[in-house]
Scaffold this motif. Structure first.
Motif, PDB file in Angstrom:
ATOM      1  N   THR A  15      32.525  39.577  47.574  1.00  0.00           N
ATOM      2  CA  THR A  15      33.044  39.088  48.450  1.00  0.00           C
ATOM      3  C   THR A  15      33.588  37.087  47.156  1.00  0.00           C
ATOM      4  O   THR A  15      34.388  37.025  47.524  1.00  0.00           O
ATOM      5  N   ILE A  16      32.801  36.559  46.849  1.00  0.00           N
ATOM      6  CA  ILE A  16      33.089  35.265  46.396  1.00  0.00           C
ATOM      7  C   ILE A  16      33.430  35.475  44.671  1.00  0.00           C
ATOM      8  O   ILE A  16      33.645  34.284  44.144  1.00  0.00           O
ATOM      9  N   GLU A  42      40.239  38.483  33.358  1.00  0.00           N
ATOM     10  CA  GLU A  42      39.350  38.323  34.156  1.00  0.00           C
ATOM     11  C   GLU A  42      37.886  37.899  34.309  1.00  0.00           C
ATOM     12  O   GLU A  42      37.649  36.702  34.183  1.00  0.00           O
ATOM     13  N   GLU A  62      26.659  40.980  48.745  1.00  0.00           N
ATOM     14  CA  GLU A  62      27.930  40.419  49.509  1.00  0.00           C
ATOM     15  C   GLU A  62      28.284  39.550  48.549  1.00  0.00           C
ATOM     16  O   GLU A  62      29.752  38.863  48.011  1.00  0.00           O
ATOM     17  N   PHE A  63      27.403  38.521  47.787  1.00  0.00           N
ATOM     18  CA  PHE A  63      27.825  38.157  46.935  1.00  0.00           C
ATOM     19  C   PHE A  63      28.719  38.352  45.938  1.00  0.00           C
ATOM     20  O   PHE A  63      30.277  37.687  45.993  1.00  0.00           O
ATOM     21  N   VAL A  70      23.095  39.147  47.170  1.00  0.00           N
ATOM     22  CA  VAL A  70      23.081  39.186  45.530  1.00  0.00           C
ATOM     23  C   VAL A  70      24.778  40.346  45.722  1.00  0.00           C
ATOM     24  O   VAL A  70      26.074  40.073  45.352  1.00  0.00           O
ATOM     25  N   PRO A 113      34.056  35.450  41.394  1.00  0.00           N
ATOM     26  CA  PRO A 113      35.479  35.401  41.072  1.00  0.00           C
ATOM     27  C   PRO A 113      35.668  37.055  39.366  1.00  0.00           C
ATOM     28  O   PRO A 113      35.461  36.740  39.174  1.00  0.00           O
ATOM     29  N   GLY A 114      37.127  37.417  40.508  1.00  0.00           N
ATOM     30  CA  GLY A 114      37.093  38.720  39.822  1.00  0.00           C
ATOM     31  C   GLY A 114      36.521  39.676  39.987  1.00  0.00           C
ATOM     32  O   GLY A 114      36.483  40.848  39.720  1.00  0.00           O
ATOM     33  N   VAL A 115      35.301  39.205  40.582  1.00  0.00           N
ATOM     34  CA  VAL A 115      33.844  40.666  40.020  1.00  0.00           C
ATOM     35  C   VAL A 115      34.530  42.015  40.962  1.00  0.00           C
ATOM     36  O   VAL A 115      34.280  43.366  40.625  1.00  0.00           O
ATOM     37  N   ARG A 116      35.564  41.286  42.392  1.00  0.00           N
ATOM     38  CA  ARG A 116      35.851  42.417  43.580  1.00  0.00           C
ATOM     39  C   ARG A 116      36.582  43.443  42.590  1.00  0.00           C
ATOM     40  O   ARG A 116      36.875  44.559  42.513  1.00  0.00           O
ATOM     41  N   ASP A 117      38.218  42.795  41.777  1.00  0.00           N
ATOM     42  CA  ASP A 117      38.965  43.666  41.533  1.00  0.00           C
ATOM     43  C   ASP A 117      38.839  44.538  39.984  1.00  0.00           C
ATOM     44  O   ASP A 117      38.674  45.297  40.236  1.00  0.00           O
ATOM     45  N   LEU A 131      34.056  34.232  32.125  1.00  0.00           N
ATOM     46  CA  LEU A 131      32.301  34.600  32.541  1.00  0.00           C
ATOM     47  C   LEU A 131      31.727  35.493  31.801  1.00  0.00           C
ATOM     48  O   LEU A 131      30.857  35.283  31.204  1.00  0.00           O
ATOM     49  N   ARG A 182      49.929  40.274  42.612  1.00  0.00           N
ATOM     50  CA  ARG A 182      48.580  40.681  42.005  1.00  0.00           C
ATOM     51  C   ARG A 182      48.411  41.343  41.112  1.00  0.00           C
ATOM     52  O   ARG A 182      47.149  41.942  40.755  1.00  0.00           O
ATOM     53  N   ILE A 215      28.967  44.809  31.230  1.00  0.00           N
ATOM     54  CA  ILE A 215      30.050  44.174  32.091  1.00  0.00           C
ATOM     55  C   ILE A 215      31.285  44.141  30.740  1.00  0.00           C
ATOM     56  O   ILE A 215      32.273  44.947  31.281  1.00  0.00           O
TER      57      ILE A 215
END
Lengths: 332, 404
Positions: A118-119, A170, A114-115, A112, A121-125, A174, A160, A180
């Motif tokens: 990396t993938i 972002e 890694e998920f 989770v 959406p928007g969570v990384r930022d 979701l 960006r 969050i």
């Protein structure tokens, strides 16, 4: 007096290749005086700060980097650095807010983490900007953390930056409820407040200037506060306007230059004079193009600062020199 | 992202580029070679990739190749320099070029989201496709996920290549890659998407009930509870819908990504790494070179753009600066002082750039290089692109100062 004395978070963005990491580092040095604590963060995983300051690669941990540029009374502050990566930020976040216990381990085991980093959406930022937010506001759960007088973010490029800071937008789509959502709203409050300034680094070339103009419009649409424009790598300005015009027209006085070069104690040859005249003409042409772009920038209603091109490259000494120039111009 | 380097398996490819002797990169020979079917320009942001791709494409077209240039740059710079108002997902003919040699040039700008949508539509039933296209996760993934752009560039390249082969429309495809956050994104994107799709978490979301062991199911409910706590129930529900809906098209994705990957490794492909004579750009370039060789990708060479022009007179920088000092002390000769300082500056810049390039050449002696001097202004039109094309070809002669 600094133009941005109320600002706690300085976000430095710019088109690729304009030197935003250099400017962010110089700004941090300039802000760190009179015992002030300044943090400079990077979020793109490039370890640019470590290279810039010639230290070992930075961990996900605030590190004392160097002392800032002293003021007239010799008062120096301290510059710290932090390399933010999404995975560490997520783990820190989880342990700060949730006692997940077994679930925390399970999250990692099931991929989770890694998920999410990396993938999703928007969570990384959000994770990256969330840590920046934490460094500015400091969470009461982060015991013993240094309170910074200013945080400088070596941010993602202009294209960006609005998405990066616009965490409400972002995530909002979701996560419509839950912590969050609440937290991203709080973050937006800081990012949209006058305590944040998004500075844009540009060169005196058409495309970076155009991108700066587009970037400013985009930031304004998102309600994000535009800071200053830092014009980087400006060519030297050793020739007067008259001489530049003459150089462009090819009417520089050859015999005058000959006499002056002689007076400089340099042996004059025809090749040397031809060379200098040709270089002068090329320079004058590029200066004219620069001036045209400078005029475009002057038309933008934003404070502007200029930094010279460092012919020998940017080492630590050059960074302090640039920091001095930023402070002289009132950016710090 | 660094993790994926250590995790990736070694690939077996055709002869690695270091079988070739280094020298200067001969761009004209590359585009004249009919076997060159794909040219991929990669490099970090702000080094002039888009302009280089367009200039190469134009030069190839005017030398008789049937070319399409594919750009992914959201700033639409290529569009401007090609004199086309808006590029979209369809190749459009570029007008105003010299077609005497029998070539022609089309240009297109990648609409990443549209490419993704098209793939979904082609793989899923209309009903299912609708469901996917409307899912918030899909929308975010297809428009903002890092790596999607890279993946879609490759997807589109594969499509165009298949179409061109079937219809004989193009014999050369020039690809401008997106300004990646890191050099890795571009090569890893397909694999990252596939590994996500194969990931345990996704498998679990697809079939939580089919968990092989009790422990796993227990672990899973722990996770879902934790996620629900953090993100809200809707988040997880959307995610689950998304994953199960998209699952049907995944197989197709993977297969195609694999095909495109092999296409990139094939002999007809040439990778050009584009850089500027700056430490960061050259470091990225070195990284690209290493990754390309590691993956067995056919690397044709390095293009160093925006090199400072060499000063015309040989006066050393120190002598010039000493002269400036003397003039300033004596309080005269402001014009000469200015000129000498400019000269010293220029000499220093050129020397620094040369040192940087030489360092690169020492570490990567197998990479043919071409150095392109900086133009005074930006490139707006075909004439400007032609000029760049000439510089690319001209400096490919013997003027590069690398030592073997």
């Amino acid at each position: 007096m600094s133009d941005w004395s109320k600002v706690r978070l300085h976000v430095v963005t710019g088109k690729g290749g304009t030197g935003k990491s250099t400017v962010a580092s110089a700004l941090a040095l300039a802000l760190a005086h009179q015992g002030k604590n300044v943090l400079v963060c990077e979020v793109e995983g490039r370890q640019g700060l470590a290279r810039m300051f010639d230290v070992d690669p930075l961990p996900y941990q605030e590190r004392r980097l160097t002392t800032g540029l002293p003021d007239e009374d010799g008062g120096r502050g301290i510059v710290h650095a932090l390399h933010i990566d999404a995975e560490s930020a997520l783990l820190e976040y989880l342990s700060m807010y949730y006692r997940l216990g077994r679930a925390g381990k399970a999250l990692d085991r099931f991929g989770v983490i890694e998920f999410a980093t990396t993938i999703a959406p928007g969570v990384r930022d959000v994770l990256l900007s969330g840590k920046v937010y934490e460094a500015v506001e400091r969470n009461s759960r982060n015991k013993g953390a240094i309170r910074y007088d200013a945080v400088v973010l070596d941010a993602p490029p202009t294209g960006r930056i609005t998405n990066f800071l616009n965490v409400g937008g972002e995530v909002g789509g979701l996560a419509k409820v839950g912590p969050i959502k609440t937290q991203s709203d709080t973050m937006m409050k800081l990012f949209q407040s006058p305590r944040t300034a998004v500075h844009l680094v540009t060169l005196l070339e058409e495309m970076p200037v155009q991108e700066t103009i587009d970037g400013i419009a985009e930031l304004e649409r998102a309600g994000l506060p535009v800071g200053g424009i830092v014009v980087n790598m400006v060519r030297p300005r050793d020739l007067s306007d008259d001489d530049l015009a003459a150089a462009r027209a090819g009417t520089l006085d050859r015999s005058r230059i000959e006499a002056e070069v002689k007076a400089a104690g340099i042996e004059v040859t025809d090749a040397l004079l031809d060379g200098l005249l040709h270089e002068a003409r090329e320079h004058a042409e590029r200066r004219a193009l620069e001036d045209a772009q400078r005029a475009v920038i002057a038309g933008i209603d934003v404070p502007t600062y200029e930094l010279p091109r460092m012919a020998g490259g940017v080492d630590l000494g050059a960074l302090y020199e640039l920091a001095g120039l930023l402070r002289e111009q009132g950016m710090a | 992202m660094a993790r994926s380097t250590t995790q990736r398996q070694t690939r077996v490819g055709p002869a690695s580029p270091d079988a070739r002797r280094a020298g200067s990169l001969d761009v004209d020979a590359l585009i004249a070679d009919r076997r060159t079917g794909i040219i991929v320009c990669c490099g970090s942001g702000g080094v002039g990739k888009t302009t280089t791709s367009a200039a190469l494409a134009l030069r190839a077209a005017e030398q008789g190749r049937k070319v399409v240039v594919l750009t992914i740059d959201p700033a639409r710079r290529l569009a401007q320099s090609m004199g086309i108002e808006a590029l979209d997902n369809t190749p459009r003919p570029v007008t105003g070029l010299d077609e005497a040699a029998g070539g022609h040039l089309d240009a297109m700008m990648l609409d990443m989201k549209r490419t993704f949508d098209e793939v979904v539509e082609s793989q899923a039933s209309p009903e299912k496709a609708q469901q996917i296209l409307a899912n918030p996760f899909y929308i975010a993934l297809s428009s903002s996920f890092a790596g999607t752009q890279e993946y879609m560039a490759m997807e589109k390249l594969g499509q165009i290549h298949r179409d061109a082969q079937a219809a004989g429309t193009y014999d050369l495809i020039v690809v401008d890659t997106p300004p990646s956050r890191s050099a890795l994104d571009f090569l890893d994107a397909p694999e990252r998407l596939s590994s996500f799709l194969d990931g345990r978490f996704v498998r679990l979301l697809l079939a939580p009930a089919r968990g092989p062991a009790k422990l796993m199911t227990a672990g899973f409910s722990l996770i879902t509870n934790a996620l629900t706590k953090i993100l809200g129930a809707q988040f997880l529900k959307d995610l689950q819908t998304f994953v199960s809906a998209l699952d049907t098209v995944f197989g197709g994705f993977r297969q195609r990504a694999q095909k495109t990957y092999s296409l990139l490794q094939a002999d007809g492909t040439a990778f050009l790494v584009v850089a500027a004579p700056e430490p960061d750009a050259l470091r990225e370039a070195a990284y690209f070179v290493e990754r390309l060789s590691e993956d067995g990708m056919p690397l044709a060479g390095l293009i160093v753009n925006r090199a400072s022009p060499a000063p015309d007179s040989p006066l050393p920088a120190e002598d010039a600066l000493a002269g400036v000092g003397k003039l300033r002390r004596d309080g005269n000769g402001t014009l000469a002082a200015g000129l000498l300082r400019l000269h010293a500056d220029q000499v220093q810049l050129v020397e620094r750039e040369r040192a940087l390039r030489e360092r690169f050449a020492t570490a990567h002696p197998q990479v043919p290089t071409v150095v392109v001097p900086a133009l005074a202004g930006d490139v707006h039109d075909l004439d400007g692109l032609r000029r760049i094309g000439e510089l690319l070809a001209a400096s490919g002669g013997s003027s590069t100062d690398r030592s073997d």
